[in-house]
Design a protein around this motif. Structure first.
Motif, PDB file in Angstrom:
ATOM      1  N   TYR A  68      36.313  33.718  36.717  1.00 39.84           N
ATOM      2  CA  TYR A  68      37.171  33.526  37.885  1.00 39.84           C
ATOM      3  C   TYR A  68      37.011  32.107  38.423  1.00 39.84           C
ATOM      4  CZ  TYR A  68      38.400  38.420  37.868  1.00 39.84           C
ATOM      5  OH  TYR A  68      38.882  39.645  37.514  1.00 39.84           O
ATOM      6  N   GLY A  69      36.602  31.205  37.560  1.00 41.85           N
ATOM      7  CA  GLY A  69      36.526  29.797  37.915  1.00 41.85           C
ATOM      8  C   GLY A  69      35.217  29.405  38.556  1.00 41.85           C
ATOM      9  N   THR A  70      35.188  28.192  39.035  1.00 45.78           N
ATOM     10  CA  THR A  70      34.018  27.604  39.670  1.00 45.78           C
ATOM     11  C   THR A  70      34.202  27.643  41.179  1.00 45.78           C
ATOM     12  OG1 THR A  70      33.777  26.119  37.797  1.00 45.78           O
ATOM     13  CG2 THR A  70      32.645  25.489  39.804  1.00 45.78           C
ATOM     14  N   VAL A  71      33.112  27.938  41.892  1.00 44.99           N
ATOM     15  CA  VAL A  71      33.168  27.943  43.349  1.00 44.99           C
ATOM     16  C   VAL A  71      32.123  26.986  43.902  1.00 44.99           C
ATOM     17  CG1 VAL A  71      34.056  30.302  43.519  1.00 44.99           C
ATOM     18  CG2 VAL A  71      31.601  29.911  43.568  1.00 44.99           C
ATOM     19  N   LYS A  72      32.318  26.559  45.122  1.00 44.93           N
ATOM     20  CA  LYS A  72      31.440  25.612  45.782  1.00 44.93           C
ATOM     21  C   LYS A  72      30.472  26.350  46.695  1.00 44.93           C
ATOM     22  CE  LYS A  72      31.762  21.743  49.017  1.00 44.93           C
ATOM     23  NZ  LYS A  72      32.695  20.881  49.759  1.00 44.93           N
ATOM     24  N   VAL A  73      29.225  25.886  46.741  1.00 42.03           N
ATOM     25  CA  VAL A  73      28.261  26.390  47.718  1.00 42.03           C
ATOM     26  C   VAL A  73      28.399  25.503  48.949  1.00 42.03           C
ATOM     27  CG1 VAL A  73      25.839  26.824  48.235  1.00 42.03           C
ATOM     28  CG2 VAL A  73      26.689  27.177  45.903  1.00 42.03           C
ATOM     29  N   TYR A  74      28.715  26.112  50.084  1.00 46.88           N
ATOM     30  CA  TYR A  74      28.920  25.371  51.321  1.00 46.88           C
ATOM     31  C   TYR A  74      27.596  25.096  52.022  1.00 46.88           C
ATOM     32  CZ  TYR A  74      33.809  26.417  50.582  1.00 46.88           C
ATOM     33  OH  TYR A  74      35.067  26.499  50.043  1.00 46.88           O
TER      34      TYR A  74
ATOM     35  N   ASN B  20      41.356  37.428  43.476  1.00 47.63           N
ATOM     36  CA  ASN B  20      41.620  38.328  42.348  1.00 47.63           C
ATOM     37  C   ASN B  20      40.363  39.053  41.887  1.00 47.63           C
ATOM     38  OD1 ASN B  20      44.396  37.812  42.130  1.00 47.63           O
ATOM     39  ND2 ASN B  20      43.990  35.919  41.022  1.00 47.63           N
ATOM     40  N   LEU B  21      39.213  38.378  41.965  1.00 49.14           N
ATOM     41  CA  LEU B  21      37.945  39.021  41.624  1.00 49.14           C
ATOM     42  C   LEU B  21      37.665  40.171  42.582  1.00 49.14           C
ATOM     43  CD1 LEU B  21      35.153  39.225  40.257  1.00 49.14           C
ATOM     44  CD2 LEU B  21      34.397  37.433  41.820  1.00 49.14           C
ATOM     45  N   LEU B  22      37.823  39.911  43.866  1.00 44.61           N
ATOM     46  CA  LEU B  22      37.585  40.957  44.869  1.00 44.61           C
ATOM     47  C   LEU B  22      38.556  42.119  44.700  1.00 44.61           C
ATOM     48  CD1 LEU B  22      36.940  38.682  47.963  1.00 44.61           C
ATOM     49  CD2 LEU B  22      35.260  39.765  46.462  1.00 44.61           C
ATOM     50  N   LYS B  23      39.800  41.808  44.394  1.00 40.66           N
ATOM     51  CA  LYS B  23      40.802  42.855  44.183  1.00 40.66           C
ATOM     52  C   LYS B  23      40.450  43.694  42.951  1.00 40.66           C
ATOM     53  CE  LYS B  23      45.749  43.573  43.593  1.00 40.66           C
ATOM     54  NZ  LYS B  23      47.063  42.943  43.466  1.00 40.66           N
ATOM     55  N   THR B  24      40.023  43.037  41.886  1.00 39.63           N
ATOM     56  CA  THR B  24      39.645  43.745  40.660  1.00 39.63           C
ATOM     57  C   THR B  24      38.492  44.708  40.911  1.00 39.63           C
ATOM     58  OG1 THR B  24      40.366  41.887  39.292  1.00 39.63           O
ATOM     59  CG2 THR B  24      38.815  43.428  38.286  1.00 39.63           C
ATOM     60  N   LEU B  25      37.527  44.279  41.706  1.00 40.83           N
ATOM     61  CA  LEU B  25      36.368  45.117  42.010  1.00 40.83           C
ATOM     62  C   LEU B  25      36.605  46.043  43.197  1.00 40.83           C
ATOM     63  CD1 LEU B  25      33.499  42.532  41.524  1.00 40.83           C
ATOM     64  CD2 LEU B  25      34.164  44.386  39.997  1.00 40.83           C
TER      65      LEU B  25
ATOM     66  N   ARG C 133      36.716  44.857  49.767  1.00 43.03           N
ATOM     67  CA  ARG C 133      37.472  44.367  50.923  1.00 43.03           C
ATOM     68  C   ARG C 133      36.499  43.785  51.947  1.00 43.03           C
ATOM     69  NH1 ARG C 133      39.263  49.413  49.848  1.00 43.03           N
ATOM     70  NH2 ARG C 133      38.248  50.243  51.689  1.00 43.03           N
ATOM     71  N   ALA C 134      37.017  43.034  52.891  1.00 42.90           N
ATOM     72  CA  ALA C 134      36.196  42.462  53.958  1.00 42.90           C
ATOM     73  C   ALA C 134      35.433  43.581  54.654  1.00 42.90           C
ATOM     74  CB  ALA C 134      37.078  41.716  54.954  1.00 42.90           C
ATOM     75  N   GLY C 135      34.151  43.405  54.848  1.00 44.77           N
ATOM     76  CA  GLY C 135      33.315  44.401  55.505  1.00 44.77           C
ATOM     77  C   GLY C 135      32.599  45.337  54.553  1.00 44.77           C
ATOM     78  N   ASP C 136      33.014  45.374  53.269  1.00 42.64           N
ATOM     79  CA  ASP C 136      32.344  46.227  52.284  1.00 42.64           C
ATOM     80  C   ASP C 136      30.961  45.665  51.965  1.00 42.64           C
ATOM     81  OD1 ASP C 136      34.582  47.809  52.160  1.00 42.64           O
ATOM     82  OD2 ASP C 136      35.198  47.156  50.158  1.00 42.64           O
TER      83      ASP C 136
ATOM     84  N   LYS D 237      27.401  43.347  42.453  1.00 43.90           N
ATOM     85  CA  LYS D 237      27.896  44.646  42.021  1.00 43.90           C
ATOM     86  C   LYS D 237      28.505  45.384  43.207  1.00 43.90           C
ATOM     87  CE  LYS D 237      26.361  48.956  39.949  1.00 43.90           C
ATOM     88  NZ  LYS D 237      25.202  49.750  39.533  1.00 43.90           N
ATOM     89  N   SER D 238      29.734  45.877  43.017  1.00 42.01           N
ATOM     90  CA  SER D 238      30.363  46.640  44.088  1.00 42.01           C
ATOM     91  C   SER D 238      29.721  48.022  44.168  1.00 42.01           C
ATOM     92  CB  SER D 238      31.868  46.765  43.853  1.00 42.01           C
ATOM     93  OG  SER D 238      32.120  47.472  42.657  1.00 42.01           O
ATOM     94  N   GLN D 239      29.698  48.586  45.359  1.00 50.03           N
ATOM     95  CA  GLN D 239      29.172  49.936  45.560  1.00 50.03           C
ATOM     96  C   GLN D 239      30.169  50.932  44.988  1.00 50.03           C
ATOM     97  OE1 GLN D 239      26.244  50.959  47.234  1.00 50.03           O
ATOM     98  NE2 GLN D 239      25.644  48.807  47.196  1.00 50.03           N
ATOM     99  N   GLU D 240      29.674  52.023  44.421  1.00 49.11           N
ATOM    100  CA  GLU D 240      30.562  53.081  43.932  1.00 49.11           C
ATOM    101  C   GLU D 240      31.233  53.749  45.122  1.00 49.11           C
ATOM    102  OE1 GLU D 240      31.198  53.684  40.756  1.00 49.11           O
ATOM    103  OE2 GLU D 240      29.802  52.117  40.182  1.00 49.11           O
ATOM    104  N   ALA D 241      32.422  54.264  44.899  1.00 51.01           N
ATOM    105  CA  ALA D 241      33.200  54.865  45.983  1.00 51.01           C
ATOM    106  C   ALA D 241      32.452  55.987  46.676  1.00 51.01           C
ATOM    107  CB  ALA D 241      34.540  55.376  45.444  1.00 51.01           C
ATOM    108  N   ASP D 242      31.752  56.858  45.918  1.00 47.13           N
ATOM    109  CA  ASP D 242      31.040  57.978  46.537  1.00 47.13           C
ATOM    110  C   ASP D 242      29.764  57.530  47.245  1.00 47.13           C
ATOM    111  OD1 ASP D 242      30.436  57.683  43.587  1.00 47.13           O
ATOM    112  OD2 ASP D 242      28.710  58.858  44.224  1.00 47.13           O
TER     113      ASP D 242
END
Length: 79
Positions: free
Chosen positions: A25-31, A41-46, A49-52, A68-73
């Motif tokens: 998903y490309g390169t990102v900058k550390v602020y 798109n990465l967040l959408k694929t996984l 959402r904001a607050g998760d 790693k995203s948390q499982e739905a259950d």
């Protein structure tokens, strides 16, 4: 990139498991605030959402961070 190549090579050597799938998903900058912005798109694929809540792992051998995203259950909510 070496880390990704090694992971793909290791998955190809182990035929009993499903092949490892990687996507860039490309390169990102550390602020200055020590934060990184992840591609929408990465967040959408996984389905993140904001607050998760997500789990963050450190692979010290490969100097890699895994998110790693948390499982739905098992998903926790901010209350």
């Amino acid at each position: 990139m070496e880390y990704i190549n090694k992971m793909v090579k290791n998955s190809n050597n182990n035929k009993s498991k499903a092949p490892l799938k990687l996507a860039s998903y490309g390169t990102v900058k550390v602020y200055k605030t020590n934060q990184v912005k992840l591609d929408a798109n990465l967040l959408k694929t996984l389905e993140i959402r904001a607050g998760d809540l997500v789990e963050v792992f450190l692979d010290t051998e490969e100097r890699a961070i895994v998110i790693k995203s948390q499982e739905a259950d098992g998903k926790q909510t901010n209350e």
